[in-house]
Enzyme design. Sequence first.
Site, mmCIF file in Angstrom:
data_model
loop_
_atom_site.group_PDB
_atom_site.id
_atom_site.type_symbol
_atom_site.label_atom_id
_atom_site.label_comp_id
_atom_site.label_asym_id
_atom_site.label_seq_id
_atom_site.Cartn_x
_atom_site.Cartn_y
_atom_site.Cartn_z
ATOM 1 N N ASP A 147 108.209 82.817 17.769
ATOM 2 C CA ASP A 147 108.363 82.925 19.217
ATOM 3 C C ASP A 147 108.087 81.546 19.804
ATOM 4 O OD1 ASP A 147 108.584 85.701 18.730
ATOM 5 O OD2 ASP A 147 106.399 85.883 18.762
ATOM 6 N N ASP A 178 108.842 98.413 22.492
ATOM 7 C CA ASP A 178 107.528 97.774 22.614
ATOM 8 C C ASP A 178 106.529 98.819 23.073
ATOM 9 O OD1 ASP A 178 108.814 95.476 21.940
ATOM 10 O OD2 ASP A 178 108.475 94.425 23.831
#
Length: 241
Positions: free
Chosen positions: A129, A8
């Site tokens: 998500d 990330d």
Amino acid sequence: MIVIPAIDIRSGNCVRLSQGKIDAETVYSKDPVFIAKLWQAKGAKRLHIVDLDGAFGGAAKNTDILEKIRKEVTIPIEFGGGIRSMNSVDMVMDMGIDYIILGTIAIYNPDVLRAALEKYGTKVMVGIDASDNKVAIGGWKEVTTVDAIELAQKMKEMGLKEIIYTDIKKDGMLQGPNIESIRKMAKQSKLNIIASGGMSNLEDIKKIKALEKDGVSGAIIGRALYTDAINLEEAIKIGEN
């Protein structure tokens, strides 16, 4: 089952967030390119790269770093974060990225997803998500009323083959994945599922591996790799056996 290390990127650094919260950020490296090469050297067969600045800001911001990673590693890369238009999709794919992950746009503008699927086929993935089975968008800042499984079923009807399914409440918490939720998503969506969120030890990888028969094709590992809670080589062995 493929085991995929996560990278990330935020403000040029390799970071991990807890439950996607910016104020719960840990910086693990100021050199994401080095981290990508490290995971490849340890046997990774694919990298999962997310541009967090893009996810939060609505447009990909760290494409220069992505380009450097692409030049330095030979394994496939899946990339998402702020991809909200066909121009962005084309730009990333022109860099030689192997899989593009669409998220927010799949809800707000499914026409972009349709166009991407038509042009790139199985190279297109959708990141779903969820928090309590409701889809979160915009870097997880907004939880919608959209049911995660219903969205996955719609994606399948559009021709999608694979999704990345993340349980937000588990992500970055090192408390184990939501096995029942992953199993339910795989069985009801009938899509290939790459599970993400909460991987904390090798037992968790074994539990995900046991869902392969239900359609789970991969597991993404983030924080547990950076804290040495999971050894990547061992996790890959479990996935492959």
